[in-house]
Write a protein that holds these residues in place. Structure first.
Motif, short mmCIF file in Angstrom:
data_model
loop_
_atom_site.label_atom_id
_atom_site.label_comp_id
_atom_site.label_asym_id
_atom_site.label_seq_id
_atom_site.Cartn_x
_atom_site.Cartn_y
_atom_site.Cartn_z
N ALA A 193 0.85 -1.02 0.25
CA ALA A 193 0.43 -0.23 -0.38
C ALA A 193 1.16 0.95 0.04
CB ALA A 193 -0.68 -0.27 1.12
N SER A 194 0.09 2.04 -0.66
CA SER A 194 0.70 3.35 -0.72
C SER A 194 0.36 4.05 -0.19
CB SER A 194 0.77 3.96 -2.09
OG SER A 194 -0.66 4.35 -2.64
N ARG A 195 -1.66 4.34 0.59
CA ARG A 195 -1.33 5.70 1.00
C ARG A 195 -3.12 4.90 2.22
NH1 ARG A 195 -5.28 8.90 0.28
NH2 ARG A 195 -5.15 8.31 -2.33
N VAL A 196 -2.45 5.05 3.63
CA VAL A 196 -3.92 4.80 3.54
C VAL A 196 -4.60 6.20 4.43
CG1 VAL A 196 -5.29 3.34 6.11
CG2 VAL A 196 -2.98 1.91 4.87
N ASN A 197 -5.90 5.96 4.32
CA ASN A 197 -6.78 7.31 5.34
C ASN A 197 -7.52 6.31 6.13
OD1 ASN A 197 -5.92 8.44 3.15
ND2 ASN A 197 -7.30 9.84 2.53
N LEU A 198 -7.10 7.24 7.36
CA LEU A 198 -7.49 6.09 8.71
C LEU A 198 -8.20 7.87 9.21
CD1 LEU A 198 -5.45 4.29 11.20
CD2 LEU A 198 -4.74 5.79 9.52
N LEU A 199 -9.42 7.18 10.33
CA LEU A 199 -9.79 8.57 10.99
C LEU A 199 -9.26 6.93 12.62
CD1 LEU A 199 -13.74 9.29 10.22
CD2 LEU A 199 -11.22 10.03 9.74
N VAL A 200 -9.00 8.22 13.25
CA VAL A 200 -8.84 7.49 14.47
C VAL A 200 -10.04 8.66 16.18
CG1 VAL A 200 -7.44 7.75 16.80
CG2 VAL A 200 -6.68 6.40 13.87
N ASP A 201 -10.42 8.35 16.71
CA ASP A 201 -11.09 9.43 18.28
C ASP A 201 -10.18 8.57 19.26
OD1 ASP A 201 -14.15 8.25 17.07
OD2 ASP A 201 -13.60 8.06 18.95
N LEU A 202 -10.55 10.05 20.36
CA LEU A 202 -10.01 9.53 21.61
C LEU A 202 -11.32 10.38 22.37
CD1 LEU A 202 -7.13 10.28 20.45
CD2 LEU A 202 -6.40 9.11 22.17
N ARG A 203 -12.07 9.64 23.04
CA ARG A 203 -12.68 10.22 24.17
C ARG A 203 -12.65 9.84 25.50
NH1 ARG A 203 -18.39 9.63 20.45
NH2 ARG A 203 -16.86 9.22 18.20
N SER A 204 -12.96 10.86 26.04
CA SER A 204 -13.27 11.04 27.23
C SER A 204 -14.23 11.54 28.58
CB SER A 204 -11.29 11.01 28.41
OG SER A 204 -11.64 10.39 29.84
N THR A 205 -14.32 11.60 29.76
CA THR A 205 -14.63 12.55 30.29
C THR A 205 -14.42 13.47 30.79
OG1 THR A 205 -14.67 10.84 32.18
CG2 THR A 205 -17.13 11.24 31.15
N ASP A 206 -12.98 13.59 31.35
CA ASP A 206 -11.94 14.26 32.34
C ASP A 206 -10.39 13.99 30.90
OD1 ASP A 206 -9.41 13.73 34.92
OD2 ASP A 206 -9.77 14.80 33.58
N PRO A 207 -10.66 16.38 30.92
CA PRO A 207 -10.04 16.75 29.77
C PRO A 207 -8.90 16.65 30.23
CG PRO A 207 -11.39 18.22 31.21
CD PRO A 207 -11.95 17.09 31.64
N ASP A 208 -7.99 16.50 31.28
CA ASP A 208 -7.10 16.78 32.10
C ASP A 208 -6.69 14.51 31.33
OD1 ASP A 208 -6.69 18.58 32.38
OD2 ASP A 208 -6.69 17.92 34.35
N VAL A 209 -6.98 13.93 31.49
CA VAL A 209 -6.96 12.16 30.93
C VAL A 209 -6.84 12.12 29.11
CG1 VAL A 209 -7.44 10.04 30.71
CG2 VAL A 209 -7.97 11.11 33.27
N LEU A 210 -8.11 13.07 28.64
CA LEU A 210 -8.17 13.42 27.56
C LEU A 210 -6.30 13.65 26.82
CD1 LEU A 210 -9.73 12.78 24.61
CD2 LEU A 210 -10.97 14.89 25.68
N ALA A 211 -6.35 14.76 27.14
CA ALA A 211 -4.79 15.60 26.88
C ALA A 211 -3.52 14.46 27.35
CB ALA A 211 -5.01 16.68 28.23
N ALA A 212 -3.90 14.00 28.14
CA ALA A 212 -2.73 13.04 28.41
C ALA A 212 -2.28 12.21 27.25
CB ALA A 212 -3.16 12.73 29.43
N ALA A 213 -3.50 11.22 27.01
CA ALA A 213 -4.04 9.55 25.46
C ALA A 213 -3.74 9.97 24.33
CB ALA A 213 -5.76 9.62 26.43
N ASP A 214 -3.92 11.64 24.40
CA ASP A 214 -3.05 12.30 23.00
C ASP A 214 -2.32 12.47 22.75
OD1 ASP A 214 -3.48 15.14 21.47
OD2 ASP A 214 -5.93 14.68 20.87
N ALA A 215 -1.27 13.18 23.87
CA ALA A 215 -0.42 12.75 24.13
C ALA A 215 0.29 11.73 23.44
CB ALA A 215 0.21 13.71 25.33
N GLU A 216 0.37 10.70 24.35
CA GLU A 216 0.65 9.65 24.14
C GLU A 216 0.69 8.73 22.52
OE1 GLU A 216 2.75 7.61 25.86
OE2 GLU A 216 1.97 6.01 25.12
#
Lengths: 426, 426
Positions: A289-312
């Motif tokens: 494959a030369s290319r893959v387009n994909l969607l990834v989403d992260l959800r959390s009730t806690d903004p700090d946890v969401l930010a940490a997961a996003d950074a990871e």
């Protein structure tokens, strides 16, 4: 039982039977073999459902209007000149969706309004507001992206022109699709408050033995479109060391997203990650494959946890680029902060549920809803009814007749009190 | 230089220029913006290329015939009644393929035959065999699966009826596609030996500074179609513990395939694994995938290593099923054992290369070719010319004019000696 009480009971029974009959009729549009529906936004099946809904509410004396992006409003004028209390959800569905998601809420809103019309026009009560039942355009966002499209335009989060020019995978624009099904206009609604009832799409109500969920907040969500860039090559002849395999890179990203959900799972609902769409190019049996387009989403009730997961996630992307010898580009992103619903609205809904003897509790919604948009511009109340085993976006999605009818009863009571001025002031 | 030698040099120079001009003409059919071609089997572009090829060889007095699955034969009758020496490859390509893969071999075969026609009909040499230049149908196997379709039917490995009923993703059958481009018939060829020249699609010749590769064996290949079964669910509302995510399962399988290649990489070419095709259902942004269909293949020159790698893949599948809470079903499989080409043929080709002063060495082919099928029914010789940087199945695929012309010279010499009875007996 007095004659009046017995007559009221007969009327109530007839109203419930009418709701279930209408629900069955509605579910025939875009019906799939597996018991679900396929009514993607702006398709023929979506258009047919909208026409059927128009016929239903016009038969009860409502007037139907469309705005410029196809949001459908069924207007019940009780107090000429007063602003509207809007109640609704969406009639569009996933490609192989269930028949309850969205559609239940629109029909429940319509039946609540039909019942209230009798009360407000035949009794001596006078409504402080008018009522509009809304079918929001393209809540699902599968044919045209993003999701919650109609309510995003209504609430000023997306420009109408941008939405109308948005294309589906075959190049058809939203404007063309809406014109083809003839449900576009120039109406604008003066709205004072918004109510929505929806199936839970999770299993917390069922697990807790509750009939009604009072939604206290949305989860925060970061949604990303990623493009993994590799280099097209022959699967047989190209040695591993020479490969830049976009499919390997994208697969590592899918696995990383799940690992992040696992890492942050100390609290059961701490972080939820998903990849729903994943397209491989050129997707030929003997080609790397030369290319893959994909969607990834992260959800959390806690903004700090969401930010940490996003950074990871973003930290891991660098390692994946190295491992698969690819480049990962981040395209569009959609970020929704975790937000609370109106507390007074939850309290009013709890009172109504108590009055009807319906067991209720507070819940959070992981999924986005049109109310997620509406609550940012007007006081909004969001209610859930249970989903059997939490199954959703699936033909097997199910809510019992009993729970659906309890939801309509509650929505009627609540909408009546909101129209009476108990939630927002006229 | 004598007059005769000078005249021969002029003829040779004209022949080389004619080859390059024809190569440029051929490359215009299905030409892509990036310098490659898109001529998937049975498409309009494939049909146009076939028509152009027919015109070319008919202009040189060849007769063109088709068999029942669209294999195209350009017949040069030198010795009425004698069997044929077939030489060829394929004119179809990947969706965004290079202009050399397959096409070079067909045109090189045609030009070798054109040069030999002059020698055998104008001089006093008499050929022991007739010559057929073959354009095999659907070597690539992207629109219609499997690959090497035409030569598989010709060599009795696939029934013609099964192939003709095979559909592309839009439901068009091979029969319909062949009839639409008008290249189907009932011819059958009496073949005594097969020769094929092809670009290497790897970089071993370039790395070793060689012009010609004498292919000594094919790699063994196990190709599997897997179906990962999950359960469709809402990406937002469904907690991780409740998910049966087919995309996660399939991604883990892609990663496992690469890890196996790494584990068996003590020898540089020990095991090559690939996943070329990967389709997600329903592939909607907010839906956990219910199903992924993907192809995984493992290749090795060593049957024992291949078996060990294959066993490791199947061991890992059980762990993946548990990790992603999915079921992995193995569908169709295609297994090719590693097989050697004819030793006498390699020796003869080496003699011809020496006579022309072309540096050569033995190579193995990782990729499948029509000769992979042909060598199982008749003595077969397979030759490679270098691919710049080993790039293939890519618009940037490149073989230099010099290397292409060297290959045509060698093929002409070799085909002449084979037609003279030096490889197989008349």
């Amino acid at each position: 039982m007095t004659t009046t009480a017995s007559s009221a009971a007969r009327t109530a029974a007839a109203g419930r039977e009418a709701f279930l009959a209408d629900f069955r009729s509605m579910s025939t549009f875009g019906a799939t073999a597996g018991g679900g529906v396929d009514r993607q936004a702006g398709t023929v099946a979506d258009g047919q459902t909208r026409s059927w809904f128009r016929g239903l509410v016009e038969g009860h004396g409502f007037e139907v209007r469309y705005d410029q992006v196809g949001n459908q409003f069924a207007l019940l004028e009780l107090t000429p000149g007063a602003p509207y209390i809007a109640v609704g959800s969406h009639l569009d569905s996933q490609p192989l969706g269930g028949r309850f998601d969205g559609a239940y809420g629109v029909l429940a809103g319509a039946h609540a309004a039909i019942r209230l019309k009798e009360r407000f026009t035949q009794g001596d009560e006078t409504a402080k507001f008018n009522i509009a039942v809304v079918n929001w355009f393209n809540e699902e966002g599968c044919r045209f992206k993003p999701s919650m499209m109609g309510s995003s335009v209504f609430t000023g989060k997306l420009p109408a022109e941008q939405v109308l020019a948005t294309t589906d995978p075959h190049g058809t624009t939203v404007r063309e699709a809406l014109e083809a099904i003839g449900t576009v206009g120039d109406f604008s609604l003066d709205v004072a408050a918004y109510l929505e009832i929806h199936i839970e799409q999770g299993r917390s109500l069922e697990d807790a033995g509750l009939t009604i969920g009072l939604v206290e907040s949305t989860w925060g969500a970061n949604k990303y479109e990623f493009v993994v860039h590799g280099e097209q090559a022959h699967t047989g002849a190209t040695i591993i060391a020479d490969r830049h395999d976009a499919l390997l890179g994208a697969s590592l990203l899918v696995v990383a997203a799940r690992e992040i959900a696992d890492e942050f799972s100390t609290d059961e609902h701490a972080v939820i990650t998903s990849c729903g769409e994943f397209n491989v190019f050129p997707n030929s049996p003997v080609v790397v494959a030369s290319r893959v387009n994909l969607l990834v989403d992260l959800r959390s009730t806690d903004p700090d946890v969401l930010a940490a997961a996003d950074a990871e996630l973003h930290r891991r992307i660098q390692a994946i680029e190295q491992r698969a010898a690819v480049k990962i580009e981040r395209g569009a992103e959609h970020v929704w902060a975790s937000k609370a619903y109106d507390e007074a609205g939850m309290k009013l809904a709890a009172e109504c549920a108590d009055a009807l003897g319906l067991p209720h509790g507070t819940v959070r919604t992981l999924a986005g809803h049109d109310s997620t948009n509406m609550k940012d511009i007007v006081p909004t109340i969001m209610l859930f009814v249970p989903s059997v085993e939490g199954i959703s976006h699936n033909e097997k999605e199910l809510t019992s007749d009993e729970d659906m009818l309890a939801g309509v009863d509650l929505l009627t009571e609540l909408l009546g009190r909101v129209a009476d001025g108990e939630f927002v002031r006229p």
